[in-house]
Design a protein around this motif. Structure first.
Motif, PDB file in Angstrom:
ATOM      1  N   SER A   1      15.853   2.425  12.942  1.00 53.95           N
ATOM      2  CA  SER A   1      16.670   3.639  12.997  1.00 53.95           C
ATOM      3  C   SER A   1      16.271   4.527  11.830  1.00 53.95           C
ATOM      4  N   HIS A   2      16.439   5.827  12.031  1.00 56.83           N
ATOM      5  CA  HIS A   2      16.224   6.749  10.915  1.00 56.83           C
ATOM      6  C   HIS A   2      17.529   6.976  10.168  1.00 56.83           C
TER       7      HIS A   2
ATOM      8  N   GLY B   1      11.912   0.753   9.227  1.00 57.69           N
ATOM      9  CA  GLY B   1      12.274   2.163   9.188  1.00 57.69           C
ATOM     10  C   GLY B   1      11.296   2.973   8.375  1.00 57.69           C
ATOM     11  N   GLY B   2      11.490   4.283   8.405  1.00 57.28           N
ATOM     12  CA  GLY B   2      10.593   5.221   7.724  1.00 57.28           C
ATOM     13  C   GLY B   2      10.239   6.325   8.702  1.00 57.28           C
ATOM     14  N   ALA B   3       9.873   7.491   8.173  1.00 59.15           N
ATOM     15  CA  ALA B   3       9.657   8.671   9.023  1.00 59.15           C
ATOM     16  C   ALA B   3       8.730   8.435  10.230  1.00 59.15           C
TER      17      ALA B   3
ATOM     18  N   LEU C   1       3.976   3.596  -1.554  1.00 59.77           N
ATOM     19  CA  LEU C   1       4.774   3.756  -2.774  1.00 59.77           C
ATOM     20  C   LEU C   1       6.035   4.589  -2.545  1.00 59.77           C
ATOM     21  N   HIS C   2       6.271   4.986  -1.305  1.00 57.98           N
ATOM     22  CA  HIS C   2       7.446   5.820  -1.025  1.00 57.98           C
ATOM     23  C   HIS C   2       8.717   4.961  -1.084  1.00 57.98           C
ATOM     24  N   ASP C   3       9.697   5.410  -1.893  1.00 54.06           N
ATOM     25  CA  ASP C   3      10.908   4.576  -1.964  1.00 54.06           C
ATOM     26  C   ASP C   3      12.216   5.349  -1.851  1.00 54.06           C
ATOM     27  N   ILE C   4      12.152   6.639  -1.608  1.00 48.77           N
ATOM     28  CA  ILE C   4      13.403   7.417  -1.579  1.00 48.77           C
ATOM     29  C   ILE C   4      14.274   6.963  -0.391  1.00 48.77           C
ATOM     30  N   GLY C   5      13.654   6.864   0.787  1.00 58.19           N
ATOM     31  CA  GLY C   5      14.401   6.425   1.978  1.00 58.19           C
ATOM     32  C   GLY C   5      14.881   4.989   1.832  1.00 58.19           C
TER      33      GLY C   5
ATOM     34  N   GLY D   1       0.802  -1.227   0.000  1.00 54.16           N
ATOM     35  CA  GLY D   1       0.000   0.000   0.000  1.00 54.16           C
ATOM     36  C   GLY D   1       0.828   1.268   0.000  1.00 54.16           C
TER      37      GLY D   1
ATOM     38  N   LEU E   1       6.166   4.828   5.100  1.00 51.00           N
ATOM     39  CA  LEU E   1       6.141   6.287   5.275  1.00 51.00           C
ATOM     40  C   LEU E   1       4.758   6.805   5.645  1.00 51.00           C
ATOM     41  N   LEU E   2       3.764   5.933   5.576  1.00 50.51           N
ATOM     42  CA  LEU E   2       2.394   6.388   5.824  1.00 50.51           C
ATOM     43  C   LEU E   2       1.864   5.761   7.107  1.00 50.51           C
ATOM     44  N   THR E   3       1.163   6.564   7.906  1.00 43.64           N
ATOM     45  CA  THR E   3       0.588   5.970   9.125  1.00 43.64           C
ATOM     46  C   THR E   3      -0.432   4.890   8.737  1.00 43.64           C
TER      47      THR E   3
ATOM     48  N   SER F   1      10.204  -0.837   4.987  1.00 39.57           N
ATOM     49  CA  SER F   1      10.077   0.613   5.069  1.00 39.57           C
ATOM     50  C   SER F   1       8.607   1.005   4.953  1.00 39.57           C
TER      51      SER F   1
HETATM   52  C1  B12 Z   1       8.356  12.337  -1.567  1.00 33.40           C
HETATM   53  C2  B12 Z   1       7.007  12.074  -0.938  1.00 33.40           C
HETATM   54  C3  B12 Z   1       6.032  11.471  -1.731  1.00 33.40           C
HETATM   55  C4  B12 Z   1       6.292  10.971  -3.147  1.00 33.40           C
HETATM   56  C5  B12 Z   1       7.031   9.631  -3.057  1.00 33.40           C
HETATM   57  C6  B12 Z   1       8.050   9.478  -4.162  1.00 33.40           C
HETATM   58  C7  B12 Z   1       8.940   8.290  -3.942  1.00 33.40           C
HETATM   59  N1  B12 Z   1       9.424   7.751  -5.037  1.00 33.40           N
HETATM   60  O1  B12 Z   1       9.198   7.869  -2.822  1.00 33.40           O
HETATM   61  C8  B12 Z   1       4.832  10.844  -3.722  1.00 33.40           C
HETATM   62  C9  B12 Z   1       4.461  12.158  -4.389  1.00 33.40           C
HETATM   63  C10 B12 Z   1       4.604   9.707  -4.701  1.00 33.40           C
HETATM   64  C11 B12 Z   1       4.037  10.714  -2.441  1.00 33.40           C
HETATM   65  C12 B12 Z   1       2.764  10.201  -2.407  1.00 33.40           C
HETATM   66  C13 B12 Z   1       1.960  10.193  -1.275  1.00 33.40           C
HETATM   67  N2  B12 Z   1       2.246  10.730  -0.088  1.00 33.40           N
HETATM   68 CO1  B12 Z   1       4.033  11.317   0.392  1.00 33.40          CO
HETATM   69  N3  B12 Z   1       5.567  12.218   0.933  1.00 33.40           N
HETATM   70  C14 B12 Z   1       6.735  12.453   0.404  1.00 33.40           C
HETATM   71  C15 B12 Z   1       7.623  13.299   1.361  1.00 33.40           C
HETATM   72  C16 B12 Z   1       7.562  14.738   0.883  1.00 33.40           C
HETATM   73  C17 B12 Z   1       9.090  12.901   1.467  1.00 33.40           C
HETATM   74  C18 B12 Z   1       9.364  11.438   1.810  1.00 33.40           C
HETATM   75  C19 B12 Z   1      10.827  11.161   1.592  1.00 33.40           C
HETATM   76  O2  B12 Z   1      11.220  10.637   0.569  1.00 33.40           O
HETATM   77  N4  B12 Z   1      11.693  11.601   2.529  1.00 33.40           N
HETATM   78  C20 B12 Z   1      13.150  11.513   2.410  1.00 33.40           C
HETATM   79  C21 B12 Z   1      13.638  10.115   2.837  1.00 33.40           C
HETATM   80  C22 B12 Z   1      15.162  10.061   2.699  1.00 33.40           C
HETATM   81  O3  B12 Z   1      13.289   9.959   4.198  1.00 33.40           O
HETATM   82  P1  B12 Z   1      12.574   8.625   4.764  1.00 33.40           P
HETATM   83  O4  B12 Z   1      11.763   7.994   3.714  1.00 33.40           O
HETATM   84  O5  B12 Z   1      11.984   8.946   6.071  1.00 33.40           O
HETATM   85  O6  B12 Z   1      13.803   7.653   4.985  1.00 33.40           O
HETATM   86  C23 B12 Z   1      14.799   7.874   5.960  1.00 33.40           C
HETATM   87  C24 B12 Z   1      14.539   7.153   7.279  1.00 33.40           C
HETATM   88  O7  B12 Z   1      13.182   7.140   7.634  1.00 33.40           O
HETATM   89  C25 B12 Z   1      15.168   5.811   7.096  1.00 33.40           C
HETATM   90  N5  B12 Z   1      14.414   4.698   6.517  1.00 33.40           N
HETATM   91  C26 B12 Z   1      13.465   4.665   5.574  1.00 33.40           C
HETATM   92  N6  B12 Z   1      13.091   3.423   5.298  1.00 33.40           N
HETATM   93  C27 B12 Z   1      13.841   2.610   6.062  1.00 33.40           C
HETATM   94  C28 B12 Z   1      13.893   1.227   6.176  1.00 33.40           C
HETATM   95  C29 B12 Z   1      14.775   0.642   7.079  1.00 33.40           C
HETATM   96  C30 B12 Z   1      14.830  -0.837   7.207  1.00 33.40           C
HETATM   97  C31 B12 Z   1      15.599   1.471   7.883  1.00 33.40           C
HETATM   98  C32 B12 Z   1      16.534   0.865   8.867  1.00 33.40           C
HETATM   99  C33 B12 Z   1      15.574   2.856   7.752  1.00 33.40           C
HETATM  100  C34 B12 Z   1      14.692   3.411   6.849  1.00 33.40           C
HETATM  101  O8  B12 Z   1      16.294   6.068   6.272  1.00 33.40           O
HETATM  102  C35 B12 Z   1      16.057   7.215   5.434  1.00 33.40           C
HETATM  103  C36 B12 Z   1      17.269   8.102   5.499  1.00 33.40           C
HETATM  104  O9  B12 Z   1      17.390   8.764   6.716  1.00 33.40           O
HETATM  105  C37 B12 Z   1       6.909  13.062   2.739  1.00 33.40           C
HETATM  106  C38 B12 Z   1       7.038  14.220   3.759  1.00 33.40           C
HETATM  107  C39 B12 Z   1       8.260  14.063   4.620  1.00 33.40           C
HETATM  108  N7  B12 Z   1       8.895  15.169   4.869  1.00 33.40           N
HETATM  109  O10 B12 Z   1       8.605  12.962   5.045  1.00 33.40           O
HETATM  110  C40 B12 Z   1       5.460  12.872   2.285  1.00 33.40           C
HETATM  111  C41 B12 Z   1       4.493  12.016   3.138  1.00 33.40           C
HETATM  112  C42 B12 Z   1       5.195  10.786   3.659  1.00 33.40           C
HETATM  113  N8  B12 Z   1       3.462  11.641   2.184  1.00 33.40           N
HETATM  114  C43 B12 Z   1       2.281  11.680   2.713  1.00 33.40           C
HETATM  115  C44 B12 Z   1       1.085  11.351   2.006  1.00 33.40           C
HETATM  116  C45 B12 Z   1      -0.236  11.566   2.754  1.00 33.40           C
HETATM  117  C46 B12 Z   1       1.114  10.847   0.687  1.00 33.40           C
HETATM  118  C47 B12 Z   1      -0.082  10.436  -0.160  1.00 33.40           C
HETATM  119  C48 B12 Z   1      -1.183   9.657   0.562  1.00 33.40           C
HETATM  120  C49 B12 Z   1      -0.642  11.734  -0.788  1.00 33.40           C
HETATM  121  C50 B12 Z   1      -1.921  11.578  -1.584  1.00 33.40           C
HETATM  122  N9  B12 Z   1      -2.967  12.141  -1.012  1.00 33.40           N
HETATM  123  O11 B12 Z   1      -1.927  10.954  -2.621  1.00 33.40           O
HETATM  124  C51 B12 Z   1       0.568   9.621  -1.270  1.00 33.40           C
HETATM  125  C52 B12 Z   1       0.628   8.120  -0.916  1.00 33.40           C
HETATM  126  C53 B12 Z   1       1.061   7.259  -2.066  1.00 33.40           C
HETATM  127  C54 B12 Z   1       1.309   5.866  -1.558  1.00 33.40           C
HETATM  128  N10 B12 Z   1       0.329   4.978  -1.669  1.00 33.40           N
HETATM  129  O12 B12 Z   1       2.357   5.598  -1.033  1.00 33.40           O
HETATM  130  C55 B12 Z   1       2.301  12.106   4.180  1.00 33.40           C
HETATM  131  C56 B12 Z   1       2.076  10.965   5.143  1.00 33.40           C
HETATM  132  C57 B12 Z   1       1.229  11.386   6.318  1.00 33.40           C
HETATM  133  C58 B12 Z   1       0.891  10.268   7.204  1.00 33.40           C
HETATM  134  N11 B12 Z   1       0.704  10.605   8.453  1.00 33.40           N
HETATM  135  O13 B12 Z   1       0.808   9.135   6.849  1.00 33.40           O
HETATM  136  C59 B12 Z   1       3.674  12.807   4.280  1.00 33.40           C
HETATM  137  C60 B12 Z   1       4.323  12.737   5.684  1.00 33.40           C
HETATM  138  C61 B12 Z   1       3.435  14.304   3.863  1.00 33.40           C
HETATM  139  C62 B12 Z   1       2.593  15.067   4.857  1.00 33.40           C
HETATM  140  N12 B12 Z   1       3.208  15.856   5.724  1.00 33.40           N
HETATM  141  O14 B12 Z   1       1.402  14.968   4.838  1.00 33.40           O
HETATM  142  N13 B12 Z   1       4.715  11.189  -1.396  1.00 33.40           N
END
Ligand code: B12
Length: 221
Positions: free
Chosen positions: A206-207, A188-190, A113-117, A111, A161-163, A159
């Motif tokens: 871990s983040h 992991g994930g935010a 689709l987030h894959d950057i992290g 469910g 990213l969505l609650t 990973s």
């Molecule tokens: C980019 C993004 C998108 C992109 C994703 C592109 C992609 N290819 O990933 C797109 C536009 C597709 C998208 C879509 C959606 N998104 Co979005 N998205 C984001 C955003 C802006 C950044 C996420 C990101 O990449 N961060 C950067 C990476 C590096 O950080 P990270 O993923 O947290 O990973 C780090 C750590 O967590 C950790 N980590 C991650 N995974 C793992 C795994 C392991 C094993 C370990 C150890 C560590 C680890 O390591 C990484 C490096 O430090 C966030 C907001 C935010 N600031 O987080 C919203 C966010 C996550 N999205 C959100 C939402 C609501 C959506 C949508 C539902 C929007 C919509 N209405 O359609 C859809 C959902 C689609 C789906 N089914 O997944 C919300 C989630 C809110 C919630 N409480 O759930 C957020 C928080 C925005 C917000 N403030 O409302 N999104």
């Protein structure tokens, strides 16, 4: 040899990818990770030595990130520099000439689709000397289970990213632990917290991707 380890580590820690890259400004017109790696191999330096440089560089940026001296953008640029080195080492990794420490299966849960992290973690774990099997995004529990059957002895990472996909993460983790109680599960994930990790029976969260590599180093084998 040590000189190359240090130069690669520095290019990675500072995020100097290519000679022509303008970043970082104080390294303008200097060779980047790409050129240093190519030069090292041309001079007969072992590919494993370059991997040592990758680990040292990622170790430094990982610590800076932990201590808030670096941001996610720095991690991304460092990962790009590391990838420039890995591109040169890839043939040696694939031929088996450079041994991997173990296997790491990773995917974004169903469910989601987030894959950057996830991709960042994959890159950094690869640079840490592990083979990464990346299942992609929107991964159902059955696909995780299938991959674990195919790669015995691996560690798995999930990973989210969505609650609203955190319950899917819980379902996958519980199913993995039921089928493979000995496999270490990392999440992991935010939105993921230590409390959630403990509650769903995962082993580690871990983040910071660097800490994921440290966890793998401690638990592999
Ligand atoms: C980019 C993004 C998108 C992109 C994703 C592109 C992609 N290819 O990933 C797109 C536009 C597709 C998208 C879509 C959606 N998104 Co979005 N998205 C984001 C955003 C802006 C950044 C996420 C990101 O990449 N961060 C950067 C990476 C590096 O950080 P990270 O993923 O947290 O990973 C780090 C750590 O967590 C950790 N980590 C991650 N995974 C793992 C795994 C392991 C094993 C370990 C150890 C560590 C680890 O390591 C990484 C490096 O430090 C966030 C907001 C935010 N600031 O987080 C919203 C966010 C996550 N999205 C959100 C939402 C609501 C959506 C949508 C539902 C929007 C919509 N209405 O359609 C859809 C959902 C689609 C789906 N089914 O997944 C919300 C989630 C809110 C919630 N409480 O759930 C957020 C928080 C925005 C917000 N403030 O409302 N999104």
């Amino acid at each position: 040899m040590e000189e190359y380890v240090e130069r690669i580590a520095m290019c990675i820690a500072r995020g100097k990818v290519y000679r022509s890259a303008p970043y970082p400004p104080d390294m303008k017109d200097q060779d980047g990770a790409d050129e240093v790696a190519a030069d090292a191999l041309k001079r007969g330096i072992q590919p494993a030595i370059l991997l040592e440089g990758c680990m040292r560089g990622m170790d430094k940026i990982g610590k800076d990130f932990s201590e808030k001296r670096a941001a996610v953008t720095n991690l991304v640029i460092s990962a790009a520099a590391m990838n420039a080195v890995l591109k040169h080492i890839k043939p040696f990794l694939e031929s088996g000439e450079v041994k991997r420490k173990g296997k790491f299966v990773i995917g974004t849960v169903s469910g989601d689709l987030h894959d950057i992290g996830k991709n960042l973690v994959s890159m950094i774990v690869t640079g840490g000397g592990f083979e990464v099997i990346d299942l992609g995004v929107d991964v159902p529990t059955s696909t995780f289970l299938g991959a674990l059957a195919q790669h015995p002895g691996c560690i798995v990472g999930l990973s989210a990213l969505l609650t609203i996909t955190m319950p899917n993460m819980e379902k996958s983790v519980r199913a993995i632990k039921e089928a493979y109680p000995d496999i270490k599960v990392m999440i992991g994930g935010a939105p993921i917290t230590d409390g959630f990790c403990t509650r769903i029976g995962a082993d580690f969260t871990s983040h910071n991707p660097h800490e994921a590599v440290e966890y793998l180093n401690r638990n592999v084998g």
